[in-house]
Enzyme design. Structure first.
Site, short mmCIF file in Angstrom:
data_model
loop_
_atom_site.label_atom_id
_atom_site.label_comp_id
_atom_site.label_asym_id
_atom_site.label_seq_id
_atom_site.Cartn_x
_atom_site.Cartn_y
_atom_site.Cartn_z
N GLY A 51 0.87 -1.17 0.00
CA GLY A 51 0.00 0.00 0.00
C GLY A 51 0.90 1.22 0.00
O GLY A 51 1.76 1.35 -0.86
N GLU A 52 0.74 2.05 1.00
CA GLU A 52 1.58 3.24 1.11
C GLU A 52 2.14 3.27 2.53
O GLU A 52 1.40 3.43 3.49
CB GLU A 52 0.73 4.49 0.80
N SER A 53 3.46 3.09 2.63
CA SER A 53 4.06 2.93 3.97
C SER A 53 3.89 4.16 4.85
O SER A 53 3.75 4.04 6.06
CB SER A 53 5.54 2.57 3.83
N CYS A 83 6.12 -5.32 0.05
CA CYS A 83 6.26 -3.97 -0.50
C CYS A 83 6.21 -2.90 0.61
O CYS A 83 7.17 -2.78 1.36
CB CYS A 83 5.25 -3.75 -1.61
N ARG A 112 12.97 3.24 -0.39
CA ARG A 112 11.61 3.36 -0.93
C ARG A 112 11.63 3.71 -2.42
O ARG A 112 12.49 4.47 -2.85
CB ARG A 112 10.83 4.47 -0.20
N ILE A 145 5.49 -2.96 -7.77
CA ILE A 145 4.75 -1.71 -8.01
C ILE A 145 5.34 -0.61 -7.13
O ILE A 145 5.22 -0.67 -5.90
CB ILE A 145 3.25 -1.88 -7.67
N ARG A 146 5.99 0.34 -7.74
CA ARG A 146 6.70 1.40 -6.98
C ARG A 146 7.42 0.77 -5.79
O ARG A 146 7.29 1.20 -4.64
CB ARG A 146 5.73 2.51 -6.53
N HIS A 186 4.68 -8.22 -4.82
CA HIS A 186 3.31 -8.47 -4.33
C HIS A 186 2.83 -9.86 -4.76
O HIS A 186 2.16 -9.98 -5.79
CB HIS A 186 2.34 -7.47 -4.97
N GLU A 188 0.48 -11.45 -3.51
CA GLU A 188 -0.97 -11.54 -3.29
C GLU A 188 -1.79 -11.15 -4.52
O GLU A 188 -2.98 -11.42 -4.57
CB GLU A 188 -1.38 -10.68 -2.08
N1 GLN Z 1 5.95 3.08 -2.66
C1 GLN Z 1 5.12 2.59 -1.60
C2 GLN Z 1 5.59 3.07 -0.24
O1 GLN Z 1 6.56 3.73 -0.10
C3 GLN Z 1 5.07 1.07 -1.60
C4 GLN Z 1 4.35 0.60 -2.83
C5 GLN Z 1 3.61 -0.68 -2.66
O2 GLN Z 1 3.35 -1.16 -1.55
N2 GLN Z 1 3.18 -1.18 -3.76
O3 GLN Z 1 4.97 2.73 0.71
#
Ligand code: GLN
Length: 221
Positions: A51-53, A83, A112, A145-146, A186, A188
């Protein structure tokens, strides 16, 4: 502990919670979503989703989960982070926001959005024997993903997988240290549940170890 089916928690503050819960259930695990300290206290292992840390960090603090989670990790709770979850498990991060905190526990430096400097998302076919994708098995489709990568590992950290092709070849994509496991990708969102199975195996081993040493989990004295 004996005879009881272990309950695997999925931290359900933000991110791809449903996908992890579905993958764990597909492996036969009993799953509970975790949003409150009482729910954290009742699980035998935990998944920190992607998700987004930065958002998950803020919500962990707001929901009063950060310190209880740190305490359970120090007490040996098996945790798997994918991630953003990997970022949250790292003791040290690079390219975090100014006030970003991590839960910590893994003796690694994680950068990150590291792969994102080259390409935002990509798929790799990975071999990772410890994750059930040995040289004679079909490779694992890993979706990035990112994604962060692991830039430095401490002496107790086992590298489980590295990227094999492209500009990021050689970069570390999966690690394990004791009961903690993390992937930059990921699993999942693919139908391949080998990473979740590997986590459930380490969870079962941690429970067996605890039983052998006579320790009990905080929720089940
Ligand atoms: N870039 C996101 C972060 O810094 C991580 C991306 C992801 O979980 N797919 O949290």
């Amino acid at each position: 502990m004996s005879g009881r089916t272990p309950v695997v928690g999925v931290l359900a503050l933000q991110g791809d919670v449903r996908e992890h819960a579905a993958a764990l259930r597909a492996c036969g695990a009993e799953v509970a979503l975790v949003r409150r300290p009482e729910e954290l206290a009742a699980v035998d292992g935990l998944v920190l989703p992607g998700g987004e840390s930065t958002t998950i960090d803020k919500l962990l603090r707001r929901f009063g989960l950060m310190e209880p989670l740190r305490a359970r990790i120090a007490d040996g709770l098996p945790v798997y982070g994918s991630c953003a979850g990997m970022i949250l498990l790292a003791d040290r991060i690079a390219d975090g926001t100014a006030d970003q905190q991590t839960v910590g526990g893994l003796d690694v430096l994680v950068r990150r959005n590291a792969f994102g400097r080259q390409v935002d998302s990509f798929e790799e076919q990975l071999h990772a024997p410890a994750l059930g994708a040995g040289p004679d098995d079909p490779p694992m489709t890993a979706v990035f993903i990112r994604a962060p990568w692991v830039e430095e590992v401490g002496p107790g950290v086992e590298v489980l997988a590295t990227v094999s092709t492209g500009p990021a070849a050689g970069r570390i994509a999966a690690v394990r240290q004791g009961a903690l496991m993390a992937t930059a990708f990921h699993p999942e969102i693919s139908s391949d549940v080998r990473v979740h199975r590997a986590f459930l195996r380490s969870l079962a081993a941690a429970i067996a170890d605890r039983a052998a040493t006579g320790a009990t989990s905080p929720a089940h004295p």
